[in-house]
Design an enzyme around this catalytic site. Structure first.
Site, PDB file in Angstrom:
ATOM      1  CG  HIS A  60      63.454 -31.391  59.908  1.00 33.88           C
ATOM      2  ND1 HIS A  60      62.534 -31.581  60.921  1.00 33.88           N
ATOM      3  CD2 HIS A  60      64.654 -31.257  60.529  1.00 33.88           C
ATOM      4  CE1 HIS A  60      63.155 -31.550  62.077  1.00 33.88           C
ATOM      5  NE2 HIS A  60      64.437 -31.366  61.875  1.00 33.88           N
ATOM      6  CG  ASP A 113      59.328 -32.658  61.974  1.00 38.47           C
ATOM      7  OD1 ASP A 113      59.749 -33.180  60.928  1.00 38.47           O
ATOM      8  OD2 ASP A 113      60.065 -32.066  62.787  1.00 38.47           O
ATOM      9  CB  SER A 137      65.260 -33.419  64.329  1.00 38.76           C
ATOM     10  OG  SER A 137      65.471 -32.072  64.523  1.00 38.76           O
TER      11      SER A 137
END
Length: 258
Positions: free
Chosen positions: A68, A108, A205
């Protein structure tokens, strides 16, 4: 003290939405990374040059981050106030995992193919990833690295920080997240919980979970900085064959992921 605990409790109560998850890493109770260490850590930025995520270099022209995240990469500095655009900033081709939908559903992970090869030197070096699927040991001590916030409600740090975290048993992690109505996705590693004093929170992240000398995990999500709920990382070892496939394909098809 009591006042801090009260503020923390109020903060949790005000968050409201129980299923809310936070992307990223705010390195809490971390310490500054010495300039000569962790030369693989990348800042993944937006078009305005703002730091959005972490990442890590695995070869001269590939960086791994979370799916993301954004699309420009900075390598070769631990201080984001000292970025030479001509030598440190790279355009990339983004190769998201094809099964990624949301952080809560897993996969992810994203591979970034740099527009040109990095000059490996005393400022930039890759980190090794697992050679194949591996099982990490419960209670192993690893490190999480990033430029994230240093406290809840703070701002992005310009200085790279790291914190030691303890890996958490998957079953226990699954149970804790189940209590928040979230089914833990497959292919993840958990760390923290049990009132952990260090870990990540939000803003960064994609950074590495480093176990020994290996990038074992990618920072994915957590529960609004709650020290009792384990932080969740993508298990890199489960994606080694996918990474190798994309590296081969992209060299054959000139910056196309498939």
């Amino acid at each position: 003290g009591f006042f801090d605990r009260l503020l923390f409790l109020l903060h949790i109560l005000l968050l409201g939405e129980i299923r809310k998850t936070t992307h990223g890493t705010e390195i809490i109770n971390g310490k500054k990374v010495p300039d000569r260490l962790m030369l693989y850590v990348a800042s993944v930025q937006n078009n305005k040059g703002q730091h959005m995520c972490g990442g890590f270099l695995i070869s001269e022209d590939f960086v791994v981050t979370a799916a993301h995240c954004d699309k420009l990469v900075v390598l070769g500095t631990h201080n984001l106030e000292k970025v030479d655009d001509g030598t440190m900033r790279y355009n990339v081709t983004r190769c998201k995992h094809p099964d990624f939908n949301s952080v809560a559903s897993g996969n992810d992970i994203m591979l970034l193919k740099l527009s040109k090869k990095v000059q490996l030197n005393n400022k930039v070096q890759p980190i090794q990833i697992p050679k194949g699927e591996m099982k990490v040991k419960d209670k192993a001590k690893c490190r999480v690295v990033g430029w994230g916030y240093t406290r809840a409600g703070g701002k992005v740090s310009n200085v790279l920080e790291m914190a030691e975290v303890t890996l958490t048993n998957r079953k226990e992690c699954k149970t804790k997240w189940k209590s928040l109505k979230l089914d833990l996705p497959n292919n993840v590693i958990c760390a923290g919980g049990h009132n952990a004093k260090a870990g990540f929170c939000k803003g960064d992240s994609g950074g590495p979970l480093v176990c020994g000398a290996t990038a074992a995990g990618i920072v994915s999500f957590n529960r609004e900085c709650d020290p009792n709920i384990p932080n969740v990382y993508t298990d890199v070892s489960k994606y080694v064959s996918w990474i190798k496939k994309i590296q081969a394909v992209i060299h054959l098809h000139f910056h196309k992921c498939s």
